[in-house]
Design an enzyme around this catalytic site. Sequence first.
Site, PDB file in Angstrom:
ATOM      1  N   CYS A  77       1.135  -1.588   0.254  1.00 29.64           N
ATOM      2  CA  CYS A  77      -0.146   0.067  -0.332  1.00 29.64           C
ATOM      3  C   CYS A  77       0.972   1.217   0.372  1.00 29.64           C
ATOM      4  CB  CYS A  77      -0.747  -0.219   1.255  1.00 29.64           C
ATOM      5  SG  CYS A  77      -2.293   0.938   1.414  1.00 29.64           S
ATOM      6  N   HIS A 178      -4.038  -4.660  -0.097  1.00 27.26           N
ATOM      7  CA  HIS A 178      -3.204  -5.668   0.804  1.00 27.26           C
ATOM      8  C   HIS A 178      -3.163  -7.286   1.656  1.00 27.26           C
ATOM      9  CE1 HIS A 178      -3.549  -1.738   3.780  1.00 27.26           C
ATOM     10  NE2 HIS A 178      -3.866  -1.159   2.419  1.00 27.26           N
ATOM     11  N   GLU A 180      -2.587  -9.046   3.087  1.00 28.68           N
ATOM     12  CA  GLU A 180      -2.486  -9.032   5.002  1.00 28.68           C
ATOM     13  C   GLU A 180      -4.145  -9.351   5.139  1.00 28.68           C
ATOM     14  OE1 GLU A 180      -1.282  -6.417   3.783  1.00 28.68           O
ATOM     15  OE2 GLU A 180      -2.224  -4.505   5.221  1.00 28.68           O
TER      16      GLU A 180
END
Lengths: 197, 252
Positions: A77, A178, A180
């Site tokens: 990001c 993202h 994650e």
Amino acid sequence: MSIAIIQYNAGNIQSVLYALERIGAEAIVTDNPEAIMAADRVIFPGVGEASTAMNYLKERNLDQVISALKQPVLGICLGMQLMCSYSEENSTNCLGIFNEQVKQFIPTEQSLKVPQMGWNTIHHLKSDLFKGLAEESYAYFVHGYYASIGAHTIAQTNYILDYSSALQKDNFYGVQFHPEKSAAVGERIIQNFLNIK
Amino acid sequence: MLTKRIIPCLDIKDGRTVKGINFEQIRDAGDPIELGAFYASQGADELVFLDITATVEKRKTLSELVNKIAHKINIPFTVGGGIKTEEDVYTLLQNGADKISINTAAFNNPSIIQSFAKNFGSQCVVLAIDAKYEEDNQWYVYLNGGRVKTDTLVMDWAKHAVDLGAGEILLTSMNHDGTKQGFALDITAQLAETLPVPIIASGGGGNEQDFYDVFTKGKADAALAASIFHYKEVAIPDLKQYLHNKQIPIRL
């Protein structure tokens, strides 16, 4: 394998750490240059504002450290945006690893909202980072600025326009979304990053 | 294309899910972590955890719970309930929450929206509004879990909050909540077409058609529901397939 997550004034560091733990990888969170340089993998996360983040990195000489890394590095990001040459966000000169400029989304007549927030597809996948993933896989995005498409583009996404949702140059990788927070797709991408030879 | 989001909501009290849960797959029905993980595996796009614990002492368990959730859940999640200070927000984000939701505290002290947005980014500040349609044909803001009426119109408050830095609006229609007769399409569409931030519609979702309507007529960016998912009246994979078949952009 040793993994270093770069500690700075950014928002999603814990989430990246937990995502690594979920796939059974251990990492340290550090702003220590020696520890970062010694790691087998470096993750450069980021949620926040470009100029504040760059100033923080410069004050600690981390801008030089990151640019000189030889092992695989993954920017996430804002981390990816900071690896570009320049960001329109408060007219910020960035690390210049990717020769791309980061621009602000301008909403159109179809009243698309800025920032983009939610799940969108990634396509034109061109890297081992996306090994095993289908074109049009879904990833989770939150961002108001984007990198345009250029020589280092390894994935594209459309929101208002087509832009780079991932970049790669040599050992440097960057993803706008993202991983994650991108469910199984994101876990695969993180695993692929760890598997890069 | 950016997809519409389906968001299950879990009410938490003293660390446990409150509403009855019907899932045989869940080992411990009251465990919000198990339930959240189950929804994530079913294709939920985000989760919302609302802490309705009354006492301050027991609220400390919330950050521990959030930490456990963050270790287990691989999609974004929002935490709400009783958040008042920057320290509250910092603690929750530090423990792995992606966004925080504020309601009454923000209405009573709008400057917290500004300070939260400045310190943590607008993307993590969700403003929740409990809205009620009154006999004068206007939508009013209610506080304290719907117990206290204000004289403020929903549109006015939402606009002000977005100006202060709220990054998303979670709009619950008290008239529709619990009815399973469909979402409040008119006020949802008004907010969605006026404001530059995503609108999450909440209250009234009872069947697949209701979700189709709130994304088309209601112009919502996301739709939130609780009991219909908990009681298996609507299964997330079926709902998403239905919406996909009807040309709604949705993540399968």
